[in-house]
Motif scaffolding. Structure first.
Motif, short mmCIF file in Angstrom:
data_model
loop_
_atom_site.label_atom_id
_atom_site.label_comp_id
_atom_site.label_asym_id
_atom_site.label_seq_id
_atom_site.Cartn_x
_atom_site.Cartn_y
_atom_site.Cartn_z
N ILE A 80 1.22 -14.04 -4.63
CA ILE A 80 0.81 -14.15 -3.19
C ILE A 80 1.22 -12.60 -2.57
CG2 ILE A 80 1.11 -14.60 -0.95
CD1 ILE A 80 1.37 -17.66 -2.48
N ILE A 81 1.89 -11.63 -2.96
CA ILE A 81 2.63 -10.83 -2.28
C ILE A 81 1.50 -9.64 -2.90
CG2 ILE A 81 4.44 -9.25 -1.97
CD1 ILE A 81 6.18 -11.89 -1.96
N GLN B 228 -2.75 -5.50 -2.58
CA GLN B 228 -4.16 -4.96 -3.44
C GLN B 228 -4.94 -4.88 -2.25
OE1 GLN B 228 -4.90 -6.98 -6.45
NE2 GLN B 228 -4.30 -5.12 -7.89
N LYS B 229 -5.05 -5.92 -1.30
CA LYS B 229 -6.13 -6.08 -0.79
C LYS B 229 -6.20 -4.65 0.34
CE LYS B 229 -7.70 -11.07 -0.04
NZ LYS B 229 -7.16 -11.77 0.04
N GLU B 230 -4.74 -4.67 1.28
CA GLU B 230 -4.05 -3.60 1.83
C GLU B 230 -4.67 -2.08 1.55
OE1 GLU B 230 -2.82 -3.10 5.48
OE2 GLU B 230 -3.30 -5.44 5.16
N LEU C 227 -6.66 1.32 2.67
CA LEU C 227 -5.87 2.71 2.24
C LEU C 227 -7.02 3.36 1.99
CD1 LEU C 227 -2.33 1.67 2.80
CD2 LEU C 227 -3.42 2.75 4.38
N ASN C 228 -7.63 2.75 0.87
CA ASN C 228 -8.67 3.30 0.08
C ASN C 228 -7.35 4.54 -0.82
OD1 ASN C 228 -10.47 4.06 -0.63
ND2 ASN C 228 -11.02 4.71 0.36
N ILE C 229 -6.69 4.16 -1.66
CA ILE C 229 -6.06 4.55 -2.77
C ILE C 229 -7.01 5.44 -3.78
CG2 ILE C 229 -3.53 4.11 -4.18
CD1 ILE C 229 -2.58 3.53 -1.94
N LYS D 199 -6.87 -3.55 -11.68
CA LYS D 199 -6.71 -5.11 -11.49
C LYS D 199 -6.99 -6.23 -12.20
CE LYS D 199 -8.62 -7.87 -7.69
NZ LYS D 199 -9.69 -8.32 -6.74
N PRO D 200 -6.02 -6.84 -13.08
CA PRO D 200 -6.48 -7.59 -13.23
C PRO D 200 -7.23 -9.03 -12.86
CG PRO D 200 -4.11 -7.61 -13.55
CD PRO D 200 -4.18 -6.69 -12.52
N VAL D 201 -7.76 -9.08 -13.51
CA VAL D 201 -9.10 -10.34 -13.25
C VAL D 201 -8.41 -11.63 -14.51
CG1 VAL D 201 -10.88 -11.38 -12.67
CG2 VAL D 201 -10.22 -9.52 -11.90
#
Lengths: 368, 243
Positions: free
Chosen positions: A138-139, A144-146, A150-152, A157-159
């Motif tokens: 969850i964290i 990831q959403k944040e 911020l556009n890092i 991202k493993p799906v």
């Protein structure tokens, strides 16, 4: 043939007039499926947690909110200091404590690392593991959403997809296992007990003196249990399908045929046991210790075989339920056809032949 | 009783490993007689009776039962004999009628035949009212008597009784022997083992086994005369002590 039918009829009388037999035959299977389906579960739900938020800012609140609204967790209490952690676990009310360090949001804002701590009650190691994994997920999701906002530039991202059991429902594990367990119990234990009973009562000798052939006697005793065990198999599959939503992706006919094979295998084991055991009690003990426990422990029903010590892994190859469970999972979940389970099917057949051969040999020795 | 042998045993030997349970037994049983097979526990009676019934294979010897060879024609023998052991009782959770139907059925009797004989049996024993009772609810004495009736229901040529009266009270034992006499009168040869010496007196001829061998074989009167004994008990003790 008429003699034989009379024999089968008599066997059905025995079964339907004995409440205990009926209970074992029909009560236990249904109870077991429901118990395993509802009670024994590897999913987590409404786990109670405590939170020590030393920062109390927007970010910590948002994360807390996300965790609680996930449905897996329930906030039991907000802590003010870290002194009582152990005491809190000792009461058993709380399974996990989440700690945010002071100035959480501030540190994040400065592009520093903000730390949070997950403390789990590991007196139940498996559950603790699950809880921590769920929380981390969850964290991670939040971070990831944040990051996207911020556009890092660089991120991986493993799906993840859990094929054949997307929601990781434990029922998918337990229906095949329970089926193996119950068919083993009904077929092997009940036949061995019922043959041992004839020996104990002295009626077996009378049957052997009669013009009935030994094979007729054994088959006559076994047929009622084949049909009843088959009804059980259908009941379990139906319960799994209608009550727990266990899919049947493969061929139902193949599933039934494999179940029938496993039933016959279990019966041949029951016959083998009855050639060794002279009393009902002994038949029951042998069945319980030689069949039930290995079925539960060594077949991959509950515990993954891959994690066992090498010796036990070796022994697990000798466990018929292991192959049956593989077959059922293949048919029901993966929807595969016979081509993918022929090896296991062949092994089960070979095992059955061995058991029948041993029974015949034992039986002859007894006649000497 | 005729002088036509229905069981012929020549040099029957049965060994379990080194232990000799039956040591060169020789005897004939004649059609229609009540043949008593006596001996202490472990003398080898049950072993011999099991061999004659086809429950066990002999080590060596020539055996004929009901005119058939024990080695080659066991199927025919099975159709012509009845057997009852001390342990045997009928199925407890079947009714009397179901028990009779079942046992008569495995001997291939037709339904009609079964019904006729069953009615006769129930009438003779005055137990028509017990027809639909579960066997488990009947007293032991009745169970034993009914077990015997079932053992001869298919009208075998020979019936083997292995200590049929074990654990039964004296009155029932007496009634049981009345049934045995009746069966013998109907032409069934009776082969009976027992260790009640008073029962030996009821037999036409008696063989006494000691340590796997037949030590004596004659009518009860003949044996008493030969061993200068008052009763069969004394005969038996003299023989057993001599060995």
């Amino acid at each position: 043939m008429k003699k034989f039918l009379g024999f089968v009829k008599k066997e059905f009388y025995h079964i339907f007039r004995d409440p205990r037999t009926l209970l074992v035959l029909f009560g236990i299977p249904i109870a077991q499926v429901l118990i395993f389906g509802y009670v024994v579960t590897t999913e987590i739900k409404n786990i109670r947690i405590a939170i020590l938020d030393q920062s109390k800012d927007d970010v910590t609140r948002e994360i807390t909110q996300k965790i609680i609204s996930s449905g897996y967790f329930e906030l039991q209490q907000n802590l003010e200091s870290s002194e009582y952690f152990e005491d809190i676990f000792k009461t058993g009310d709380v399974k996990e404590i989440i700690v945010f360090e002071p100035d959480f949001a501030k540190k994040l804002g400065k592009n520093e690392t903000a730390k949070m701590q997950l403390i789990a009650d590991a007196s139940d190691a498996n559950t603790a593991n699950l809880i921590v994994n769920y929380t981390s997920a969850i964290i991670g999701d939040y971070v990831q959403k944040e990051n996207k906002l911020l556009n890092i530039p660089m991120q991986i991202k493993p799906v993840v997809r859990m094929v054949f059991n997307e929601k990781l429902k434990s029922v998918y594990m337990f229906v095949p296992g329970t089926m193996a367990l119950i068919l083993m119990l009904v077929s092997a234990m009940m036949t061995s007990i019922s043959i041992a009973r004839e020996k104990e009562m002295g009626t077996m000798e009378i049957l052997l003196v009669s013009p009935l052939k030994p094979a007729q006697i054994i088959i006559g005793k076994v047929i009622p249990y084949v049909s009843l065990a088959f009804i059980n198999a259908i009941t379990i599959i139906a319960l799994g399908y209608f009550v727990f939503g266990m899919p049947i992706n493969g061929s139902l006919t193949l599933l039934m045929a494999e179940s029938l094979l496993f039933i016959c295998l279990a019966l041949s084991l029951g016959i083998l046991i009855s050639t060794i055991a002279n009393t009902q009690q002994m038949a029951m003990f042998i069945s319980l210790f030689a069949l039930m426990l290995p079925t539960i422990l060594l077949s991959g029903f509950i515990f993954p075989i891959e994690n066992m010590p090498v010796i036990l892994q070796g022994i697990s190859y000798l466990m018929p339920p292991k192959y049956f469970i593989i077959i059922i999972k293949n048919i029901m979940l993966k929807g595969t056809g016979f081509i993918f389970v022929w090896k296991e099917t062949l092994i089960l057949m070979a095992m059955m032949m061995v058991f029948i051969g041993l029974s015949v040999k034992n039986f002859k020795i007894r006649l000497q | 009783m005729t002088d036509k042998p229905i069981i012929k045993v020549v040099n029957l030997v049965k060994k379990f490993g080194n232990f000799v349970a039956n040591d060169h037994l020789n005897f004939n049983v004649y059609e229609g007689e009540i043949f008593g097979f006596l001996g202490a526990n472990g003398a080898g009676k049950t072993t011999a009776i099991r061999i004659l019934c086809g429950l066990s294979h002999p080590t060596s010897g020539e055996l004929e039962v009901a005119g058939f060879d024990v080695y080659k024609q066991s199927e025919q023998i099975k159709k012509n004999i009845g057997y009852m052991s001390q342990k045997f009782s009928l199925y407890e959770n079947l009714t009397l009628r179901e028990n009779i139907r079942f046992y008569a059925g495995i001997y291939g009797l037709s339904k009609k035949e079964i019904n006729i004989r069953m009615d006769n049996l129930l009438e003779n024993l005055h137990i028509g009212h017990l027809r639909d009772q579960l066997i488990g609810s009947l007293p032991l004495g009745w169970k034993q008597k009914l077990a015997f009736s079932v053992a001869i229901f298919h009208q075998p040529k020979i019936v083997f009784l292995d200590e049929p009266t074990g654990g039964v009270d004296p009155i029932t034992r007496r009634q049981f022997w009345d049934m045995i006499y009746q069966a013998a009168k109907d032409g069934i040869t009776i082969f009976v083992t027992t260790h009640y010496m008073d029962e030996a007196e009821y037999c036409d001829r008696v063989s006494i086994m000691v340590d796997g061998r037949i030590e004596a074989l004659d009518s009860p009167a003949g044996l008493k005369q030969h061993y200068h004994a008052e009763n069969m008990d004394e005969v038996f003790l003299k023989l057993a002590r001599a060995s």
